[in-house]
Each structure stands twice: as structure tokens, then as C-alpha cells.
Design an enzyme around this catalytic site. Structure first.
Site, mmCIF file in Angstrom:
data_model
loop_
_atom_site.group_PDB
_atom_site.id
_atom_site.type_symbol
_atom_site.label_atom_id
_atom_site.label_comp_id
_atom_site.label_asym_id
_atom_site.label_seq_id
_atom_site.Cartn_x
_atom_site.Cartn_y
_atom_site.Cartn_z
ATOM 1 N N TYR A 65 0.844 -1.204 0.000
ATOM 2 C CA TYR A 65 0.000 0.000 0.000
ATOM 3 C C TYR A 65 0.878 1.253 0.000
ATOM 4 O O TYR A 65 0.575 2.243 -0.660
ATOM 5 C CB TYR A 65 -0.909 -0.003 1.235
ATOM 6 C CG TYR A 65 -1.742 1.248 1.384
ATOM 7 C CD1 TYR A 65 -2.970 1.363 0.741
ATOM 8 C CD2 TYR A 65 -1.292 2.329 2.154
ATOM 9 C CE1 TYR A 65 -3.736 2.524 0.858
ATOM 10 C CE2 TYR A 65 -2.045 3.487 2.279
ATOM 11 C CZ TYR A 65 -3.268 3.580 1.634
ATOM 12 O OH TYR A 65 -4.015 4.727 1.749
ATOM 13 N N HIS A 105 6.149 -7.817 -0.343
ATOM 14 C CA HIS A 105 6.570 -7.617 1.059
ATOM 15 C C HIS A 105 7.976 -8.179 1.299
ATOM 16 O O HIS A 105 8.121 -9.370 1.555
ATOM 17 C CB HIS A 105 5.579 -8.304 2.002
ATOM 18 C CG HIS A 105 4.267 -7.601 2.069
ATOM 19 N ND1 HIS A 105 4.008 -6.585 2.961
ATOM 20 C CD2 HIS A 105 3.151 -7.735 1.319
ATOM 21 C CE1 HIS A 105 2.779 -6.129 2.771
ATOM 22 N NE2 HIS A 105 2.236 -6.817 1.779
ATOM 23 N N GLU A 155 9.771 -7.836 3.834
ATOM 24 C CA GLU A 155 9.958 -8.171 5.252
ATOM 25 C C GLU A 155 9.533 -9.591 5.590
ATOM 26 O O GLU A 155 9.874 -10.112 6.656
ATOM 27 C CB GLU A 155 9.197 -7.162 6.129
ATOM 28 C CG GLU A 155 7.667 -7.281 6.133
ATOM 29 C CD GLU A 155 6.984 -6.598 4.939
ATOM 30 O OE1 GLU A 155 7.670 -6.317 3.935
ATOM 31 O OE2 GLU A 155 5.766 -6.366 5.006
ATOM 32 N N ASP A 195 10.873 -10.149 30.447
ATOM 33 C CA ASP A 195 11.070 -8.700 30.424
ATOM 34 C C ASP A 195 11.545 -8.162 31.783
ATOM 35 O O ASP A 195 12.517 -7.404 31.842
ATOM 36 C CB ASP A 195 9.772 -7.978 30.021
ATOM 37 C CG ASP A 195 9.241 -8.481 28.687
ATOM 38 O OD1 ASP A 195 10.016 -9.108 27.950
ATOM 39 O OD2 ASP A 195 8.062 -8.257 28.394
ATOM 40 N N SER A 206 12.956 -9.809 34.133
ATOM 41 C CA SER A 206 14.274 -10.373 34.472
ATOM 42 C C SER A 206 15.394 -9.598 33.781
ATOM 43 O O SER A 206 16.425 -9.302 34.387
ATOM 44 C CB SER A 206 14.359 -11.846 34.041
ATOM 45 O OG SER A 206 13.437 -12.610 34.758
#
Ligand code: XMP
Length: 515
Positions: free
Chosen positions: A84, A173, A175, A231, A233
Site C-alpha cells: 500500500y 513484502h 519483510e 522482560d 528479568s
């Protein structure tokens, strides 16, 4: 925001936007996702090395479809439009985007594509390859100054470029892993067009963040709620490296973690890291609150409320000053380009602080990192593999895996069964291939026979899924031999279990958890 080179991913609401950002970062370039509603002044202030327009669900002719001021093309900043984003670039600069009147121009999935290898995006690549397409409209005429640089059998403009203006567009795409050499194309855009140097590395992230944390915290204290999840930790390890004993980690053990997990977390953080570690054991309080409760949402509410009550009362008592740290990560706070772009997602990682507790400020050392980056930082800081690669675990813990009323005995049975499952999955090497697996205690008793005697005991269910995003999931096709071994061991080693079943429900229609 700082002096590291930055690329902006301008989010038009497509489904792969976070993936684009992660790919850019995998190329060692820092990037941020901004919604298409962002003011152009903010982009100018950031002065990015490049901008990537993402895909979007719409057609550029749709009145409600997201657009951006054409002024952006005059900034002299390199732009890559994807799907897009490519059509929007063509449309905004005077090209023709033809709405798909029938399906003959639509392309979905793997598509053979021919590339012009003189174009910088496709340099050093084969002249054709598979790209991942997902579009209905197509660019029938590129804007003045642009050349077509890739085609497919049905798409006249699979890519276009205007090198002297540093404007590039791809209909496919890059990615997505299905696009052969997609990452190389992104890399060429970042390094050859945007002239990035690639200064986004986790080692330097650690050094810079540690220095910033030291400066910000000074000689004050900082408190962090440590759950034992990835996270919190990693945030704990980073803060420990920065300020050592000025850090206090408060770990609330509600007795609903997996077998021995509370001890493992305590041992890890007290032995391996310099900090004050405060463990609050409150299994009995939690169990008494859960007595007689069978409704899953009620259980969640009780566990959540009780958790914060225990946590904040400890903070109030001893640590209610200095700084408050949280393990918020980037996906927790990305603004979405889908409609209500101004609203930032609230997430369980972003905790509301009671009004009567006054911290200097909140510190979120991982707020710019994706999960895979958080894990890389965790590995580099020496957190054990088991914690860094821990599977998602629901906040209410085993409270939602013991179906119906939660009792100490049931939690115990479930912990033992789950530990055997994990042990066998580790041994056969299957653990790493699963997104999540665990045992459930449905609270069903069935008849069995052991030795010569009739038994009437608990049923254990095994759940294992593979997924990319947990929004949908497939039940995992674990080989029968492994399931057989797990079943045998659970029945032989865990008292009060006489039957094991395997859950073969995908999501949807099921959910990952049973409650
Ligand atoms: P469901 O069951 O919704 O699970 O398909 C999707 C993912 O979310 C986790 N999950 C939770 N995590 N608190 C959490 O922090 C919860 O109440 C909760 N419920 C489910 C689940 O383990 C899976 O990874």
C-alpha cells in the site's frame, strides 16, 4: 531523541508493520514505528536517515484510507514504500493506481518476480525469484521520473524507483520470509540508499543504557517488580549492572508458578546479580482468597487484585521513594496506525502506581526493544537460558490451569505433571520448537485400573501449540512416542493421576489456555 541513526516506519495499518521494524533492526539500524497521523514536524525533528511506508488494508482511492502529506516527498529523505505504501507513493506523485475491478490483477502469496538488477535494491541478486504479494489494486503507470524495476506476469509494477530523489517502492513484502532475498533488499535500502552505518547493536545498547541509568538514578534507590518473566528479568539484570545494591527487586510468589520456579528465580538473582532481592511468599493468602471460587474471570480478578495489594503494601512499607522501574518493552507501547492511532495500548507490563506512593519517576530501560532484542540483551547479561527463553506464562499462573476451585493439593499435582512434561520435552529437543506447552488439571475424575485395583483419580491434559503471535495457534503435532512417554511418567510418578489426554484444538475455536 538521541544521536543514533534512526529510520522511521510510517504505519498505514498493514499487518506486517512490526515485522518491518524488526527486520530493519536485524540489519543493525534503529527504527521506530509512527502512526500515519503523526505530524510531519515530528518527522523533521527526528531527522531520520530513511522512511519506510508500510502496507495497509485499504485502497488509495478509498475515502477513509490513510494518506500522508505529499510534503514528505520533498524532504530529501530516502523513502521506501511497501505494498500500500508503494501505491500511495505512486498515487501521491501523479502515477496511476488501478483499482482491481476483477481478480485478474490480484496477487496473493508466493509470486515469481523479475528484477532489474541494475537497481540498487536488487543489486547482486538473481534476476528472478519468489516474492510475497498481497494486493488487489496495482500501479498501472508509474509517476514521472520513476522507472519500473520489477514485474510479475500480472503486475506491471512490482517495484519502481527514482534514484536521484531516493524514492523506492515495492509492491511485494520484502519483510516476509517467503520473499527470497527480501532482507537483502531492505539492507540495500538502508545501507546504500539511506547510507546507514549500522550502529544499533545490543552491546552498545547495554553500555549506553547502563551509563544513562547511572546518571539518572544517581545515589537514589530504584525498585522493580520482578515476576521471573523475560522482560522483568532482563530489566533487573540491566539495572543491577548499572546500580547494584541500589536496586531492590520485589518478587511476589503467590504459589501459582511452575514447580520450583520461585526458588530458581530467587537463586538466579541472589547468586548471579548484585541487588537486594525481596521474596514475598504468600501462597496461603492467595489460596484462601480463591477458596470456593470456580469462575475463571473471578479467579483472574482475585489473583490480580491480591497481587497488587501485596506488592504495593511492601513498597509502601519499605521502598516508596526513589525510582520505580518496569519491564515495559516496545510492542507494549507502539501506537497503531489502525484508526484510533492516538490511543496507546495499555498492557499488563505498564502498571498503575497508587496515588499515595510518590516516586521520582518511572524508568523503563527496555522500552525501545522488541522481544528478540530483549532476549539478546538478557543473554549478553548472563541471565540463564531457561529464563531468557521462558515461554509466555499467564499472570494468574496455575490459577487458570487448575480448572475450577484452586487448592494446594491440585496445584501440587499440576506442578508435578507439568514438570515431567517439560523434562521430557527438553530431553527430546522438542521444547524449543513449541511456542508454549503445559499441563492442565481439568478437575475431572475418571475410573482406571492400577495393579489389580480400581482407581478413581484425576485426569491431566497436555496442551502444546505453535504460533507466531498467539492470536491464532495450531495444536502441535508432537510424536506419539513422546506423548506416550510423558503419559507413562505422569501416571507412574504423580500420585492421584490415572489418565492423561492430549488437547488437539487449534485457536480458534479454542484458546491457548483452558480458562
Ligand atoms: P489465550 O488463552 O487467550 O492465550 O489464547 C494467549 C496467550 O496469552 C496468555 N494468557 C495470559 N497472560 N494473563 C497473562 O499475562 C492472563 O490472564 C492470560 N491468559 C492467557 C497465554 O498463556 C497465551 O500465551
Amino acid at each position: 531523541m538521541n544521536n543514533k541513526e534512526t529510520v522511521i516506519v510510517l504505519d498505514f495499518g498493514g499487518q506486517y508493520n512490526q515485522l518491518i521494524a524488526r527486520r530493519v533492526r536485524e540489519c543493525n539500524v534503529y527504527c521506530e514505528i509512527l502512526p500515519y497521523t503523526v505530524d510531519i514536524q515530528k518527522i523533521k525533528d527526528i531527522a531520520p536517515k530513511g522512511i519506510i511506508f508500510t502496507g495497509g488494508p485499504n485502497s488509495v482511492y478509498d475515502e477513509t484510507s490513510p494518506h500522508y502529506t505529499p510534503e514528505i516527498f520533498k524532504l530529501g529523505i530516502p523513502i521506501l514504500g511497501i505494498c500500500y505504501g508503494c501505491q500511495l507513493m505512486a498515487y501521491s506523485l501523479g502515477g496511476v493506481v488501478t483499482p482491481a475491478s476483477d481478480n485478474s490483477s490480484s496477487e496473493y502469496g508466493k509470486t515469481e518476480t523479475k528484477y532489474n538488477t541494475d537497481d540498487v535494491l536488487f543489486k547482486d541478486l538473481p534476476e528472478s525469484g519468489i516474492s510475497w504479494m498481497s494486493h488487489r489494486d496495482y500501479i498501472s503507470e508509474v509517476p514521472e521520473g520513476f522507472s519500473v524495476t520489477a514485474t510479475t506476469s500480472v503486475c506491471p509494477t512490482a517495484a519502481m524507483s527514482y534514484p536521484s530523489k531516493k524514492l523506492y517502492g515495492v509492491q511485494f513484502h520484502p519483510e516476509v520470509n517467503h520473499t527470497e532475498n527480501g532482507k537483502n533488499m531492505l539492507k540495500s535500502f538502508l545501507y546504500d540508499v539511506c547510507e546507514c552505518k549500522g550502529d544499533w547493536k545490543m552491546e552498545s545498547f547495554i553500555d549506553t543504557t547502563v551509563a544513562q541509568l547511572r546518571e539518572q538514578i544517581g545515589d537514589k534507590g530504584v525498585v522493580l517488580g520482578l515476576s521471573g518473566g523475560v522482560d522483568s528479568s532482563v530489566a533487573a539484570a540491566l539495572l543491577s549492572k548499572a546500580v547494584g545494591k541500589q536496586l531492590t527487586c520485589v518478587f511476589v510468589d503467590q504459589g501459582l508458578m511452575r514447580k520450583d520456579e520461585g526458588d530458581f528465580v530467587e537463586e538466579t538473582f541472589t547468586k548471579m546479580f548484585d541487588m537486594n532481592f525481596v521474596r514475598i511468599n504468600c501462597q496461603d493468602e492467595f489460596l484462601s482468597k480463591l477458596q470456593g471460587v470456580i469462575d475463571p474471570e473471578k479467579k483472574r480478578e482475585i489473583i490480580g487484585t491480591e497481587f497488587y495489594k501485596v506488592f504495593w503494601s511492601k513498597i509502601r512499607e519499605s521502598y516508596g521513594s526513589g525510582f520505580f522501574a518496569q519491564g515495559t518493552i516496545y510492542p507494549d507501547r507502539i501506537e497503531s496506525g489502525k484508526g484510533d492511532a492516538a490511543k496507546i495500548k495499555t498492557h499488563h507490563n505498564q502498571v498503575g502506581i497508587p496515588e499515595d506512593i510518590k516516586f521520582e519517576s518511572v524508568i523503563e530501560p527496555l522500552k525501545d526493544l522488541f522481544k528478540d532484542e530483549v532476549r539478546e540483551v538478557g543473554e549478553k547479561l548472563g541471565i540463564p537460558h531457561q529464563l531468557v527463553w521462558r515461554q509466555p506464562f499467564p499472570g494468574p499462573g496455575l490459577g487458570v490451569r487448575v480448572i475450577g476451585e484452586v487448592t494446594a493439593e491440585k496445584v501440587h499435582i499440576l506442578q508435578d505433571a507439568d514438570a515431567i512434561l517439560r523434562d521430557e520435552m527438553d530431553k527430546c529437543g522438542y521444547a524449543e520448537q513449541m511456542s508454549q506447552f503445559f499441563a492442565v488439571l481439568p478437575g475431572v475424575k475418571t475410573v482406571g485400573v492400577m495393579g489389580d485395583a480400581r482407581t478413581y483419580d484425576e485426569l491431566v491434559a497436555i496442551r502444546a501449540v505453535t504460533t507466531d503471535d498467539f492470536m491464532t495457534a495450531d495444536w502441535a503435532k508432537i510424536p506419539y512416542e513422546i506423548l506416550g512417554k510423558v503419559s507413562n511418567r505422569i501416571i507412574n510418578e504423580v500420585e492421584h493421576v490415572n489418565r492423561v489426554v492430549y488437547d488437539i484444538t487449534s485457536k480458534p475455536p479454542g484458546t491457548v489456555e483452558w480458562e
